[in-house]
Design a protein around this motif. Structure first.
Motif, short mmCIF file in Angstrom:
data_model
loop_
_atom_site.label_atom_id
_atom_site.label_comp_id
_atom_site.label_asym_id
_atom_site.label_seq_id
_atom_site.Cartn_x
_atom_site.Cartn_y
_atom_site.Cartn_z
N GLN A 31 0.87 -1.32 0.00
CA GLN A 31 -0.11 0.06 -0.08
C GLN A 31 0.83 1.25 0.00
O GLN A 31 1.82 1.26 0.73
N PHE A 32 0.52 2.20 -0.80
CA PHE A 32 1.10 3.49 -1.09
C PHE A 32 0.18 4.61 -1.06
O PHE A 32 -0.77 4.48 -1.23
N VAL A 33 0.78 5.75 -0.91
CA VAL A 33 -0.20 7.05 -0.90
C VAL A 33 0.00 7.70 -2.38
O VAL A 33 1.37 7.66 -2.72
N VAL A 34 -0.97 8.04 -2.94
CA VAL A 34 -1.07 8.55 -4.18
C VAL A 34 -0.37 10.09 -4.35
O VAL A 34 -0.82 10.83 -3.38
N ALA A 35 0.32 10.12 -5.07
CA ALA A 35 1.21 11.29 -5.35
C ALA A 35 0.98 12.14 -6.45
O ALA A 35 1.32 13.33 -6.66
N GLY A 36 0.28 11.65 -7.45
CA GLY A 36 -0.28 12.30 -8.69
C GLY A 36 -0.85 11.25 -9.84
O GLY A 36 -0.76 10.18 -9.59
N ARG A 37 -1.35 11.85 -10.59
CA ARG A 37 -2.24 10.90 -11.68
C ARG A 37 -1.89 11.79 -13.12
O ARG A 37 -1.94 13.25 -12.97
N GLN A 38 -1.49 11.05 -13.99
CA GLN A 38 -1.46 11.67 -15.46
C GLN A 38 -1.83 10.52 -16.35
O GLN A 38 -1.27 9.50 -16.62
N GLY A 39 -2.93 10.73 -17.23
CA GLY A 39 -3.37 9.85 -18.12
C GLY A 39 -3.67 8.52 -17.38
O GLY A 39 -4.25 8.36 -16.50
N GLU A 40 -2.94 7.29 -18.07
CA GLU A 40 -3.30 5.99 -17.44
C GLU A 40 -1.95 5.80 -16.35
O GLU A 40 -2.09 4.71 -15.86
N TRP A 41 -1.25 6.78 -15.96
CA TRP A 41 -0.30 6.45 -14.97
C TRP A 41 -0.58 7.17 -13.71
O TRP A 41 -1.27 8.21 -13.42
N THR A 42 -0.17 6.33 -12.49
CA THR A 42 -0.35 6.60 -11.29
C THR A 42 1.13 6.88 -10.52
O THR A 42 1.78 6.12 -10.81
#
Length: 622
Positions: free
Chosen positions: A487-498
Motif C-alpha cells: 500500500q502506498f499514498v497517491v502522489a499524482g495522476r497523469q493519463g493512465e499513470w499513477t
C-alpha cells in the motif's frame, strides 16, 4: 480473456463434450473427453486437476516432477542431482528416483498408448493419461469405474502419491471439498474455468484401508492437527532458544521464503551447525508436507535482519524463485494458508501485507546490507491467491485510484499481469538457465518509473544502484518494483499513470482505468512531524542507556541514503512497536535470557519494495 469454461457437477454423458457450456473449448472439453474415455466422473477429473495445479499447466521443474495440469510425475536421478537439489555425488541417488509414485507420467502414458513426451507437453494428452491412471486405481480397488463421484475417494487419495495417511487423505478431502463447493478461476493462459458444485456429496472412504498408508507421528510439532507435519530440529547454532511471546517478544510477522534447493536439502542444511541459518518451517512442493525445524517460541535465523527475526516466523517453500510459478503448487498454497491462519490466530498476527511478507520485503538492517538482501519468493509467488486463501484478499474494495493523498493497494491480476524479467545463470541454481534470457510471464509486481512513460527510466535506488543509475529488469533487482498487496499514498495522476511516494521519491506505474490498484480503506497515513526529513531505520533497538549493566548495546543507526522527506506520505501499521532487544542465555555469563524493552516506539511503513521503520517522534498522522 478467454471464454468461460464450465465443468458441470453431474455424471458425464456419453458425448465427449457433455458438461461443457455452449461454445466452451480448451480445458473444459479436455476434461469432458478424458472423463468419457476413461469412465472417471468429470467432476473428479476436474477437481483433482484443480487440487494439483489450479488448472494451470506446469512443466515439471519441482522435485515432485509434476507435468501438466494433472501434475503427472517423471523424476530422474539427474533431476534430483541438478544444481542445489542436494543429491549430487551421492551413490544412492538412483534409489529415490525409482519410487513408482515419482513416475506416474510414464505409467499413465502407457495406459492410453501415448508417447511420454506428448503427455508431458500436451494438455489434453496429460488429462487423458491422468484420467486413465485414476480409472486404473479405481478398478483395482472396486473392480469397476462407478459414475458416482462419492465412490472415488480412495482412488483420489492414491493419486496424491503420498504414502502418508495424513497427506493422502488431506489431498482427497480437498478434492472432495472442491467438488462440493465448486471452484472458479482464470488460468495463466487466460481461460476462465468454473467447476459447478456437486451438492450433498458424501465421500465413501471404505477403500482407504486397502491402500495401507503409513501413520506418521507428529509429536513435538506445532502445526494445525490435520497437517502432515514432522519435526527435524535445526542445529543449535542456527537459532537461539527463547520463550516467545511469554518473554515479551511479540511475534508480529510471518515471512514467506523459498529454499532454492530441494525440500530434503533445506531440512538437512538447517541441521548443519555450520549453516548459521534456519527457518521455523519447511513446506514440500509435491504434497505440502511440513517439517518443523525451529519451534515458534525460539528465534530462527531466517530473515537476514535480527530485529525482524525476533518478531517473526519463517516458512520456507521448496522451490526456486526463477521458476516459482511451476514450483509453488496448489497444495503448498493451501497448506501454507492453513499454517499461517493457525499461527496468526495463535499469536494475534494481522493478516495483511505489512505482517504477512516475503523475504524480499524484509529491510536490510544497516547500510551495508541493503543491496544484498534476498529477493525470494520472487515475482511468481501469487500473493493475490494466497491472501485470498487467508480471507484477506489484496483486491478487496473498488478498483481505481483516489485523489492525491489517499492510499491505494497494489492489486494487479496475476494471470494477466505479464511482466518481463531478465534471468541469468546466477539467478537459477537448477542449471536450467545456461545464458541470460528474457522471460515474460504472469507476475505479482509492477515496475515503477521516474516519469509517466513506458520509456522513462526505472526508479533508482541509492543502495542497489550507486551513482543514481536506474533500476533494471533483472529478476533479482527488487529496487524498482511494487508487489501485490503493498500500500502506498497517491502522489499524482497523469493519463493512465499513477504516481506514489516510494523510497523517498515520486515514482510512476502504468495503471489504465485503475485496473492495477484498489482504493485502500482504514489505513494509517504518516507524514513528517516538521519541515525536516524523518529518519528511516532497518531495526529498532533501545537507546543505549536502557541496556542493563554488563550488556553491550546493539546499534541500528538510521540509513544514510534513505529518508522520509517532508511533504511525502507513507502507509503505516496501526500500532507502533517498542524498540527492543534480546540476549539469549549462554549458560555462563547469562544463565537466563534477557529481554529489553525500550521506552521508544517505531512504526513499520511500506517504504519501497521493502518495509522500513520510522521513529514515532519523527512523524505524525496525516
Amino acid at each position: 480473456m478467454g471464454a468461460t469454461l464450465v465443468v458441470m457437477g453431474c455424471v458425464t454423458a456419453p458425448d465427449a463434450s457433455a458438461g461443457a457450456a455452449p461454445g466452451a473449448a480448451g480445458e473444459q472439453r479436455d476434461f469432458a473427453y478424458a472423463a468419457h474415455e476413461s469412465g472417471v466422473p468429470e467432476p473428479v477429473v476436474a477437481a483433482v486437476a484443480y487440487q494439483e495445479s489450479g488448472w494451470d499447466v506446469h512443466q515439471g521443474h519441482n522435485t515432485g516432477g509434476g507435468y501438466g495440469p494433472m501434475s503427472l510425475t517423471d523424476v530422474t536421478p539427474s533431476m534430483l542431482a541438478a544444481g542445489a537439489a542436494g543429491a549430487a555425488g551421492r551413490s544412492d541417488q538412483a534409489s529415490p528416483a525409482s519410487d513408482p509414485s515419482l513416475h506416474t507420467l510414464t505409467i499413465a502414458a502407457a495406459l492410453v498408448g501415448l508417447p511420454a513426451q506428448r503427455v508431458r507437453t500436451d494438455r489434453r494428452s496429460n488429462i487423458r493419461a491422468a484420467a486413465a491412471l485414476l480409472a486404473s486405481y479405481e478398478r483395482k480397488l472396486r473392480g469397476s469405474t462407478p459414475q458416482d463421484p462419492a465412490q472415488w475417494y480412495a482412488a483420489v487419495a492414491r493419486y496424491s502419491g503420498s504414502s502418508d495417511q495424513a497427506a493422502a487423505t488431506r489431498f482427497a478431502d480437498r478434492v472432495f471439498a472442491t467438488m462440493r463447493a465448486g471452484a472458479e478461476r482464470t488460468t495463466a493462459d487466460g481461460q476462465h474455468v468454473r467447476l459447478a458444485p456437486v451438492r450433498a456429496l458424501l465421500a465413501d472412504t471404505t477403500g482407504l484401508a486397502s491402500l495401507r498408508l503409513e501413520q506418521t507421528a507428529s509429536a513435538g510439532t506445532d502445526c494445525p492437527p490435520d497437517l502432515d507435519c514432522r519435526s527435524a530440529p535445526a542445529a543449535t547454532t542456527n537459532y537461539q532458544v527463547a520463550n516467545r511471546p511469554s518473554d515479551g517478544m511479540t511475534i508480529d510477522y510471518i515471512v514467506i521464503h523459498d529454499t532454492e534447493s530441494s525440500y530434503e536439502s533445506a531440512v538437512n542444511s538447517f541441521q548443519n551447525p555450520a549453516n548459521r541459518a534456519a527457518a521455523n518451517y519447511v513446506m514440500r512442493a509435491s504434497d505440502g508436507a511440513v517439517t518443523l525445524s525451529v519451534a515458534d517460541k525460539d528465534l530462527a535465523f531466517h530473515a537476514g535482519n535480527y530485529w525482524f527475526n525476533m518478531h517473526s516466523i519463517g516458512i520456507e517453500h521448496e522451490g526456486f524463485a526463477a521458476h516459482g510459478a511451476t514450483w509453488y503448487t496448489q497444495v503448498q498454497y493451501e497448506n501454507t494458508a492453513d499454517l499461517v491462519t493457525y499461527l496468526a490466530e495463535k499469536y494475534h498476527i494481522r493478516l495483511d501485507r505489512e505482517h504477512i511478507i516475503g523475504h524480499d520485503n524484509v529491510p536490510g538492517p544497516v547500510d551495508s546490507s541493503v543491496s544484498g538482501m534476498h529477493w525470494d519468493p520472487g515475482p511468481y509467488w501469487d500473493w493475490n491467491r494466497f491472501m485470498a486463501m487467508l480471507g484477506a484478499p489484496t483486491s478487496e474494495g473498488r478498483h481505481g485510484v483516489g485523489p492525491v493523498g489517499t492510499a491505494v493497494t497494489i492489486a494487479p491480476r496475476f494471470a494477466s499481469n505479464d511482466q518481463t524479467v531478465r534471468v541469468c545463470p546466477a539467478d537459477d541454481p537448477t542449471g536450467a538457465t545456461p545464458a541470460c534470457t528474457d522471460r515474460t510471464e504472469p507476475s505479482n509486481f509492477l515496475y515503477v518509473r521516474t516519469a509517466p512513460s513506458a520509456s522513462a527510466p526505472l526508479a533508482a535506488d541509492p543502495y542497489v544502484h550507486a551513482g543514481g543509475s536506474p533500476g533494471t529488469d533483472e529478476i533479482n533487482d527488487w529496487s524498482a518494483t511494487v508487489s501485490a498487496g503493498q500500500q502506498f499514498v497517491v502522489a499524482g495522476r497523469q493519463g493512465e499513470w499513477t504516481a506514489v511516494w516510494y523510497g523517498g521519491q515520486k515514482v510512476w506505474f502504468d495503471n489504465p482505468h485503475g485496473m492495477n490498484t484498489v482504493r485502500a480503506r482504514h489505513v494509517k497515513i504518516l507524514t513528517t512531524a516538521g519541515d525536516t526529513a524523518a529518519r528511516v531505520y532497518g531495526e529498532a533497538y533501545p537507546d543505549p542507556s536502557e541496556y542493563p549493566a554488563g550488556l553491550s548495546p546493539d546499534s541500528a543507526p538510521a540509513f544514510t541514503r534513505y529518508t522520509f522527506p517532508a511533504g511525502q506520505e507513507y502507509v503505516a501499521t496501526d500500532r507502533p512497536a517498542h524498540r527492543d532487544d534480546f540476549y539469549p542465555a549462554n549458560g555462563t555469563t547469562r544463565p537466563t535470557e534477557t529481554y529489553i524493552q525500550g521506552a521508544g516506539t517505531m512504526y513499520t511503513i511500506q517504504y519501497n519494495h521493502r518495509l522500513a521503520l520510522v521513529d514515532t517522534t519523527d512523524v505524525h498522522r496525516a
